[in-house]
Design a protein around this motif. Structure first.
Motif, PDB file in Angstrom:
ATOM      1  N   ILE A  79       0.720  -1.243  -0.106  1.00  0.00           N
ATOM      2  CA  ILE A  79       0.011  -0.020  -0.046  1.00  0.00           C
ATOM      3  C   ILE A  79       0.864   1.181  -0.058  1.00  0.00           C
ATOM      4  CG2 ILE A  79      -1.787   1.266   1.291  1.00  0.00           C
ATOM      5  CD1 ILE A  79      -2.810  -1.293   2.472  1.00  0.00           C
ATOM      6  N   ALA A  99      -3.328   4.935   8.926  1.00  0.00           N
ATOM      7  CA  ALA A  99      -2.657   3.470   8.632  1.00  0.00           C
ATOM      8  C   ALA A  99      -1.870   2.891   9.464  1.00  0.00           C
ATOM      9  CB  ALA A  99      -2.212   3.734   7.074  1.00  0.00           C
ATOM     10  N   ARG A 102      -3.723   1.738  12.407  1.00  0.00           N
ATOM     11  CA  ARG A 102      -4.584   0.674  12.072  1.00  0.00           C
ATOM     12  C   ARG A 102      -3.963  -0.650  11.926  1.00  0.00           C
ATOM     13  NH1 ARG A 102      -7.248  -3.456  10.783  1.00  0.00           N
ATOM     14  NH2 ARG A 102      -9.170  -3.420   9.922  1.00  0.00           N
ATOM     15  N   LEU A 103      -2.912  -0.694  11.244  1.00  0.00           N
ATOM     16  CA  LEU A 103      -2.159  -1.912  10.911  1.00  0.00           C
ATOM     17  C   LEU A 103      -0.764  -2.141  12.062  1.00  0.00           C
ATOM     18  CD1 LEU A 103      -1.406  -1.213   7.153  1.00  0.00           C
ATOM     19  CD2 LEU A 103      -3.014  -2.922   8.047  1.00  0.00           C
ATOM     20  N   THR A 111       3.259  -5.989   8.009  1.00  0.00           N
ATOM     21  CA  THR A 111       2.423  -6.782   9.183  1.00  0.00           C
ATOM     22  C   THR A 111       3.021  -8.299   9.266  1.00  0.00           C
ATOM     23  OG1 THR A 111       0.827  -7.737   7.337  1.00  0.00           O
ATOM     24  CG2 THR A 111       0.237  -5.412   8.458  1.00  0.00           C
ATOM     25  N   ILE A 116       0.557  -7.130   4.043  1.00  0.00           N
ATOM     26  CA  ILE A 116       0.641  -5.628   3.850  1.00  0.00           C
ATOM     27  C   ILE A 116       1.762  -4.883   4.083  1.00  0.00           C
ATOM     28  CG2 ILE A 116      -0.581  -3.404   4.243  1.00  0.00           C
ATOM     29  CD1 ILE A 116      -3.263  -4.978   4.644  1.00  0.00           C
ATOM     30  N   LEU A 118       3.430  -1.049   4.098  1.00  0.00           N
ATOM     31  CA  LEU A 118       3.105   0.199   3.947  1.00  0.00           C
ATOM     32  C   LEU A 118       4.251   1.210   3.261  1.00  0.00           C
ATOM     33  CD1 LEU A 118       0.240   1.504   4.452  1.00  0.00           C
ATOM     34  CD2 LEU A 118       1.187   1.957   7.214  1.00  0.00           C
ATOM     35  N   ASP A 149     -10.047   1.489   6.402  1.00  0.00           N
ATOM     36  CA  ASP A 149     -10.337   0.528   7.279  1.00  0.00           C
ATOM     37  C   ASP A 149     -11.062  -0.763   6.511  1.00  0.00           C
ATOM     38  OD1 ASP A 149      -8.936   1.632   9.322  1.00  0.00           O
ATOM     39  OD2 ASP A 149     -11.044   2.149  10.423  1.00  0.00           O
ATOM     40  N   VAL A 152      -8.582  -2.564   4.213  1.00  0.00           N
ATOM     41  CA  VAL A 152      -7.814  -3.620   4.971  1.00  0.00           C
ATOM     42  C   VAL A 152      -8.648  -4.813   5.088  1.00  0.00           C
ATOM     43  CG1 VAL A 152      -6.420  -4.006   7.041  1.00  0.00           C
ATOM     44  CG2 VAL A 152      -6.402  -1.817   5.923  1.00  0.00           C
ATOM     45  N   ASP A 153      -9.833  -4.491   5.583  1.00  0.00           N
ATOM     46  CA  ASP A 153     -10.677  -5.722   5.861  1.00  0.00           C
ATOM     47  C   ASP A 153     -10.947  -6.476   4.765  1.00  0.00           C
ATOM     48  OD1 ASP A 153     -11.036  -4.838   8.384  1.00  0.00           O
ATOM     49  OD2 ASP A 153     -13.071  -3.823   8.090  1.00  0.00           O
ATOM     50  N   GLN A 156      -7.719  -8.511   3.862  1.00  0.00           N
ATOM     51  CA  GLN A 156      -7.553  -9.542   4.843  1.00  0.00           C
ATOM     52  C   GLN A 156      -8.450 -10.800   4.321  1.00  0.00           C
ATOM     53  OE1 GLN A 156      -8.073  -7.482   8.321  1.00  0.00           O
ATOM     54  NE2 GLN A 156      -5.797  -7.338   8.612  1.00  0.00           N
TER      55      GLN A 156
END
Lengths: 204, 478
Positions: A79, A99, A102-103, A111, A116, A118, A149, A152-153, A156
């Protein structure tokens, strides 16, 4: 394994054949290697060197200049959030902070599940749709925290796997020049005359 | 938490909008030369292209001698849309006589901050670009074409690749085009992420498989010595996209739009704090910045009816304008003396809530990051500018830093740097061009936002810095 596969060598030779000089194919072949392995390996660079007539150091010299080539594994989804002026004016930096939160990673991080990576990116040519980001170079425009968000969902859950191929895959449509339609590339030293159509007459 | 995150560039962030959002292209009741097919969902297919007059410009071109086509393009004064604004017809004429082969390299490495038009042209009308490439190759005797597309534009690459495959299959590209003796291959080439590759000699280096670093000048034009040392024409995507229309309608119709020195239309992207940011095809030479920012047909004013503070008129590299310059038209001969440039048709708008030093930093950081490292003033100077400006923005700077910024800039661009006039500040304009100690424009571009921001909004910087602590040299032992 990290050398180009047989299929990819065939593709590589087709690409090389389009250029008057093989070394011009270096960057397209690096993309091919990255598509195969997700990042650029030393073996792949050595192999590309063999194919285009350069040393692996020369191939690395070229590859390391360009932002898109990665030399260690990155997440399946990269991303890139834009941080240049138009996006910054519309909240790009806040989006980056969101971001990261969130991650649970920092810019440049991946991650723990390897899904992911970033990155902060520079202008992505979507300035009127700020702030924007790219997932494996596919755009998302006017991204709010909530949008992020949701994205990302979706990544995933695998909901976007049709739209967004894994990191390394560039265009899913390739140019193909049919043998009977193409003119074919000639080394410049093998050309001494001007093109036939410059004879003062209309071509049609 | 809030402190770690720092201050925002401007007071309110995203105004929202649907998501994912279709990029904002707005048509209007204006002549359309390059965006006529954008309204169609399937504008990128061969079927739609042929149904809307596609490849008839090529047919018109091939029905006359190549020299006549070249003459027509010269007569139309098709200005280069990449940034420099050099007429394409004249550029083609710079190739040395009797040296073969000659190549066409299409610059689709669009990455100037604020700019996007080439991406839309590639994504939405790839056949128009292909047809433009063919007309250029025919007119200037170029025997192979390389279409260099920025690496990050995956969709553009897919669309152009698909269009090329269609065009080859249908006999519009390749051997004996339309059954004539005109034969040319168009090769799609992927970039891999480097802003500096938009500079034409760096583009050629990259296309040869090297690091994308600009070549030392002279020769000033790759038309003399370019790809593989051969005469090479480098044209921007939008420039070439004009050619099919020109071939169909002629130079007289082309020059009837706009002004004699800036004929035709051009695409501009307006981003930032306007009500309707978007990409517009405007009439060249006559449309003013005020029309564009406030016109009903265009951006419809500043968001929340805020006051306009400043705007960047021609891409991140351009010195900034303030409301004083709103009535200038899109005409290089007027914008240049006013202290800036039209560049790549990108306008970034800052309203009264904008934190100017922070906004300048986003641009300077871009150029510092994108320096290829070949010239010391840019490699070192850009980084210095970024670091000094960063600490000023973070409130850790001193008043000495502001002078230091100008001093570093002076080492990149010696002498007076262009800026706009400003009635309130009593400034008179310093025209472009500037002198530079670097091969290409990346170095000066890192300085442009710093210089503009400091010249026009110095008080905002002064409010951020502390007075320098002078330590007396005699204070030994205290």
């Amino acid at each position: 394994m990290a050398r180009l596969t047989e299929d990819n060598v065939r593709l590589a030779k087709e690409i090389i054949g389009r250029y008057p000089k093989p070394r011009s194919a270096t960057i397209p072949l690096l993309h091919l290697a990255q598509e195969q392995d997700g990042f650029i390996t030393n073996d792949a660079m050595a192999h590309i060197g063999e194919l285009v007539g350069a040393t692996s150091a020369e191939v690395y010299g070229t590859a390391s200049f360009y932002e898109m080539f990665k030399f260690e594994p990155v997440g399946k989804y990269l991303i890139n959030i834009c941080g240049t002026m138009s996006c910054a004016l519309m909240g790009g930096e806040e989006l980056m902070h969101h971001a990261e939160d969130r991650l649970g990673i920092k810019m440049g991080g991946t991650t723990a599940d390897g899904l992911i990576t970033l990155e902060r990116a520079e202008c992505q040519a979507a300035c009127t749709e700020a702030p924007c980001l790219q997932v494996n170079y596919r755009y998302r425009f006017r991204v709010t925290s909530e949008n992020f968000d949701t994205l990302v969902d979706q990544l995933q859950s695998g909901a976007l796997s049709d739209e967004i191929p894994p990191h390394g895959t560039m265009a899913r449509v390739r140019q193909h020049i049919p043998a009977d339609k193409g003119v074919g590339a000639k080394a410049p030293e093998d050309v001494s005359e001007g093109p036939a159509w410059l004879n003062g007459k209309a071509a049609l | 938490m809030a402190e770690r995150k720092g201050r925002a560039v401007s007071s309110t962030s995203n105004p929202g909008g649907t998501w994912p959002h279709a990029p904002g292209f707005y048509t209007g009741d204006r002549p359309k030369i390059v965006t006529s097919r954008f309204e169609f969902e399937d504008s990128y297919t061969l079927e739609r292209y042929l149904a809307t007059g596609g490849y008839s410009g090529l047919r018109a071109a091939l029905s006359q001698p190549a020299a006549d086509v070249h003459e027509e393009v010269k007569n139309a004064t098709v200005l280069g849309r990449g940034g420099a604004g050099f007429p394409a017809g004249n550029k083609w004429g710079l190739t040395p006589q009797g040296v073969w082969p000659r190549y066409l390299v299409v610059n689709g490495d669009e990455s100037e901050p604020g700019t996007y038009k080439d991406r839309l042209l590639m994504e939405r009308d790839p056949h128009q670009l292909i047809e433009g490439c063919l007309i250029a190759c025919y007119a200037a005797g170029l025997s192979q074409c390389f279409l260099y597309i920025r690496g990050e534009m995956a969709v553009a690459q897919e669309r152009v690749a698909a269009a090329l495959n269609e065009a080859y299959a249908a006999g519009y590209v390749g051997k004996n085009i339309l059954g004539s003796q005109f034969s040319v291959d168009i090769v799609l080439h992927w970039g891999a992420g480097a802003y500096v590759v938009g500079e034409e000699t760096a583009l050629i280096e990259s296309l040869e498989g090297n690091r994308g670093m600009p070549r030392l000048k002279p020769p000033y034009f790759p038309a003399a010595i370019g790809l593989y040392g051969q005469p090479t024409i480098v044209n921007n995507v939008e420039t070439l996209a004009n050619l099919p229309w020109l071939m169909n309608n002629g130079a007289t119709a082309y020059t009837a739009i706009g002004t004699p020195t800036s004929p035709g239309t051009r695409m501009v992207a307006v981003s930032g704090h306007v009500k309707r940011p978007g990409v517009y095809e405007i009439i060249n030479g006559t449309t003013t910045f005020r029309d564009l920012l406030y016109g009903e047909d265009f951006c419809q004013g500043i968001r929340n009816n805020n006051e306009l503070k400043a705007f960047v008129p021609g891409g991140g590299s351009a010195p900034w304008f303030t409301p004083d310059q709103l009535d200038l038209p899109f005409e290089a001969s007027q914008v240049g003396p006013a202290g800036s440039m039209l560049g790549s048709g990108a306008i970034m708008v800052m309203d009264s809530t904008t934190d100017i030093p922070r906004a300048a930093l986003t641009l300077t950081r871009f150029y510092a990051h994108e320096s290829c490292g070949k010239c010391t003033p840019c490699r070192e100077g850009g980084t210095w500018l970024e670091r000094i400006l960063s600490r000023v923005v973070d409130g850790k700077g001193t008043d000495a830093d502001l002078d230091q910024l100008l001093e570093v800039g002076e080492s990149i661009c010696p002498g007076a740097f262009p800026h706009a006039s400003n009635e309130k500040l009593g400034l008179t304009a310093v025209p472009v061009p500037y002198r530079m100690n670097t091969i290409c424009f990346v170095g000066p571009s890192a300085y442009a936002p710093v210089h503009s921001a400091l010249t026009l909004f110095r008080s905002e910087f002064e409010a951020r810095v502390t007075k320098r602590n002078l330590i007396p040299v005699t204070a030994v032992g205290q």
